[in-house]
Design an enzyme around this catalytic site. Structure first.
Site, PDB file in Angstrom:
ATOM      1  N   ASP B  17       0.870  -1.177   0.000  1.00 11.51           N
ATOM      2  CA  ASP B  17       0.000   0.000   0.000  1.00 11.51           C
ATOM      3  C   ASP B  17       0.909   1.230   0.000  1.00 11.51           C
ATOM      4  O   ASP B  17       1.707   1.417   0.914  1.00 11.51           O
ATOM      5  CB  ASP B  17      -0.878  -0.037   1.262  1.00 11.51           C
ATOM      6  N   ASP B 111      -2.766   2.349  -6.119  1.00  6.08           N
ATOM      7  CA  ASP B 111      -1.708   2.395  -5.109  1.00  6.08           C
ATOM      8  C   ASP B 111      -1.706   1.194  -4.167  1.00  6.08           C
ATOM      9  O   ASP B 111      -1.035   1.209  -3.157  1.00  6.08           O
ATOM     10  CB  ASP B 111      -1.821   3.685  -4.297  1.00  6.08           C
ATOM     11  N   GLU B 112      -2.451   0.167  -4.506  1.00  2.00           N
ATOM     12  CA  GLU B 112      -2.571  -0.966  -3.606  1.00  2.00           C
ATOM     13  C   GLU B 112      -2.612  -2.254  -4.410  1.00  2.00           C
ATOM     14  O   GLU B 112      -3.277  -2.318  -5.443  1.00  2.00           O
ATOM     15  CB  GLU B 112      -3.909  -0.865  -2.875  1.00  2.00           C
TER      16      GLU B 112
END
Lengths: 374, 367
Positions: B17, B111-112
């Site tokens: 993350d 973003d993960e």
């Protein structure tokens, strides 16, 4: 209007003409072909208001005049007549039906008034040049597969023809792209073509032109303005509007610094792509190429069907660069190899960058292929 | 598995993350923003915070918070407009890093991502070490920090990634898992939203331990099929695999109005703009779909959707607009004002989801 023509002559002309006639029938008369006879010259015309095709053939006229009748019906009837038939077409004028007789066969077709048939005016065509049919065929065949079908990018829905400098030498160049791949082919600049504007020839026009190029080996006369293009191929005149748009600056996407050269036998490669891709159910059918010195491994994975792999070794592959893995759509690979004679040269940068493809025997054509993430 | 192989061993899942991703990218690219409370989003009107820097979070600014509320918490907050092209480019860089360590990557957002390194971690010693290498490579190549959670399933790996944020990592071992799950509040579990939480609370279930101890037939009676999943997850068990390359199922866009709308002409204008935007999005992604969904949220937050499918993919922007207007007409006359409107394209077909993997020669701006 009354004339006789032999079936063979008529069917050839109707074959050229009938696909131009509008099939969707938004304007009924556009589905018709106009037949007009003057002395012994029969002129057949069809148009969809974007393209017009006029063909002149010999016939035995007995009464000058003109009529319009459904193109596809006429074509189907004439096609089904026995070889060697003589076809008589007879129209009494006005709303009277068109009588067609051949031997003991007879039919009558409904007509629409000639006055309502739209004429497509080419206007003034300030540019003109002549190009051998086989050369024009080469330009068309090696680019048309890359034409975009995405209607929103209308400016990609055709082949961009223009004059470009190759070194100091001006060349006539044809380019097509759908945003995923690009094809660029060039030929010596024909006399009289040096000042032509860059034009985008619509996909349908390209298809109609290509049909005409099948037969002749002679010269094609090309006339051109900013908005119209006209091809005279033998007795056929094809006039078309051009796409009113700006073709993108395609030179930017042709890689200049790719330095990993793979040469592969076209047939071995095309067959391997087809076999490996057969496992995939997806429309894009991704194929992964793993390139190592003198070894090319093609593979495809389908989540449902399993995986397939095929190796091509030094008998058909030569490569001495660093190892590389890169994925492409099977169809895109095959579209390009279809244009290649014996040996294809791939020039890679990396797995996410545009790849250059050439025919080692035909340096005038160049293809750019964008990879898939696999 | 071949005969003679050992039975399936514990999986090794890493959840990565990025730390305050959008805001960190902005701070990276504009030195003036470093050390300041930054929110990505629109500051005026009804804008919301898309992401907040850690400096802003200290004031209580959170993502999805209305911009006005955020400014109340933190009057010095600097708003910067989002640059999704840049975030997507960075996201691709990060994915390229992941791909060096495993092919099993499930992106959850820009973003993960969840990574299954069960097959590859031995080459690096341990999954913990893989996470360390990935975070170091991300920092090296993007200048941005990421946090990682390492565990034996996706749920616990994600939970672990929050544990040492920012720029840290944490392992939940098989021994620790059940304890971790027991200590959670039920709403912290994957798949338990406000409605399910309320129903669980009504049954006296507030924590993972409560959920674990609840009789399965009681859970079944109240939650049906989901009961088995809840019972497992409360014990730290989550068998969901990491699935690479999730295929996109829909594409949509929506907008919240500056002020509530009730006029047909205004609504039509908004809808036409939304359709134009959706058409651009679908063109950029080479997606085609045959179903259009119109969503309306009323001023009282009740939302209603209307759907219309064609037999073939919607081929032109005009078709999309006409179809959307047919749907909009169903809502008129309105019985209360509208707060939000959205259009979504689904029923994606053929060359759609899979074609996302096909890269393009030209940027969307030029071609």
């Amino acid at each position: 209007m009354k004339f006789q023509a032999d079936r063979t002559t008529l069917i050839r002309a109707l074959a050229h003409i009938q696909s131009v006639a509008e099939k969707r029938n938004t304007i009924p008369i556009l589905a018709n072909v106009m037949l007009s006879i003057e002395g012994n010259l029969l002129r057949l015309t069809a148009t969809d208001m974007e393209i017009a095709v006029v063909e002149e053939v010999a016939a035995e006229g007995s009464r000058d005049g003109a009529v319009t009748a459904p193109a596809s019906v006429l074509y189907e009837i004439v096609r089904k007549l026995p070889d060697g038939s003589v076809v008589e077409l007879d129209h009494g004028g006005g709303d009277a039906p068109l009588a067609l007789r051949a031997g003991r066969y007879a039919t009558s077709l409904n007509v629409l008034p000639v006055e309502d048939f739209p004429s497509m005016v080419a206007g003034e065509l300030p540019h003109g040049f002549s190009i051998p049919a086989p050369v024009l065929r080469g330009l068309v065949d090696r680019t048309r597969f890359a034409i975009s079908t995405e209607e929103t990018r209308y400016y990609l829905n055709g082949i961009y023809v223009h004059v470009a400098k190759d070194g100091d030498l001006p060349m006539l160049r044809a380019v097509a792209t759908d945003g995923h791949r690009l094809a660029r082919v060039e030929t010596d600049l024909p006399a009289g073509a040096s000042d032509i504007p860059g034009v985008i020839i619509p996909r349908k026009t390209v298809a109609e032109l290509r049909k005409l190029l099948d037969e002749g080996a002679g010269a094609v006369e090309v006339g051109l303005s900013d908005t119209r293009i006209q091809f005279r191929v033998g007795a056929v005149m094809l006039t078309s509007k051009l796409i009113d748009g700006t073709f993108p600056e395609y030179e930017r996407v042709i890689p200049k610094n790719n330095d990993r050269f793979l040469r592969v036998n076209k047939q071995a490669f095309a067959d391997a792509v087809a076999r490996v891709a057969a496992i995939s159910q997806e429309r894009s059918r991704p194929v992964k190429l793993a390139v190592q010195p003198n070894l090319l491994t093609l593979s495809a994975i389908s989540p449902d069907q399993g995986m397939a792999k095929e190796e091509l070794d030094e008998t058909s592959v030569s490569y001495d660069g660093p190892s590389l893995e890169i994925g492409f759509q099977a169809r895109y690979l095959n579209d390009i190899t279809d244009q290649i004679d014996v040996e294809a040269e791939f020039v890679f940068a990396d797995s996410a960058a545009p790849t250059l493809v050439r025919d080692t025997n035909a340096p005038s054509a160049l293809y750019v292929l964008m990879p898939m993430r696999v | 598995m071949l005969p003679g192989d050992s039975p399936p061993t514990t999986r090794r899942i890493i959840h990565i993350d990025m730390d305050a991703f959008y805001a960190s990218v902005e701070q990276r690219d504009d030195p003036d923003l470093r050390g300041r409370a930054v929110a990505v989003g629109r500051g005026e009107g009804r804008g919301v915070v898309a992401a907040a820097s850690y400096e802003a979070r200290r004031f209580g600014v959170r993502s999805a918070m209305p911009s006005r509320t955020a400014l109340r918490h933190c009057p010095d907050l600097v708003f910067v407009p989002p640059r999704f092209d840049v975030y997507r480019a960075v996201s691709r860089q990060i994915h390229a890093v992941f791909a060096r360590y495993t092919a099993l990557i499930q992106p959850l957002s820009l973003d993960e991502a969840s990574l299954d390194v069960s097959g590859t971690y031995r080459d690096y010693g341990s999954a913990t070490q893989v996470a360390r290498l990935i975070r170091a490579a991300i920092f090296e190549e993007t200048g941005l920090t990421a946090s990682a959670g390492i565990s034996y399933n996706r749920f616990l790996a994600k939970l672990a990634s929050d544990h040492r944020k920012p720029n840290g990592q944490f392992v939940i071992t098989p021994q620790m898992g059940p304890g971790f799950a027991a200590a959670l509040r039920v709403e912290q579990f994957h798949g338990i939203g406000p409605a399910t939480r309320a129903r669980m609370n009504a049954l006296g279930i507030f924590t993972g331990a409560d959920l674990r101890d609840a009789p399965i037939d009681v859970l079944k009676r109240h939650f049906g099929k989901a009961a088995a999943f809840y019972a497992a997850i409360a014990r730290g068990i989550d068998d969901r695999p990491v699935v690479a390359d999730t295929v996109r199922k829909s594409l949509g866009t929506e907008t919240t109005f500056e002020r509530d709308l009730s006029d047909w002409n205004e609504a039509r204008n908004v809808l036409e703009d939304l359709c134009a935007k959706l058409w651009r999005l679908r063109t950029a992604r080479a997606i085609s779909g045959r179903t259009l969904v119109l969503k309306i949220k009323y001023a009282d937050f009740r939302s209603v959707t209307r759907t219309r499918s064609e037999s073939r993919a919607i081929a032109t922007e005009e078709m999309m607009r006409d179809q959307a207007l047919v749907l909009l007409r169903m809502f008129f006359p309105l019985d209360r004002p509208i707060r939000l409107m959205g259009v979504t394209l689904t029923g994606l077909e053929g060359n759609s989801g899979e074609n996302l993997a096909q890269m393009t020669l030209f940027d969307d701006s030029t071609c």
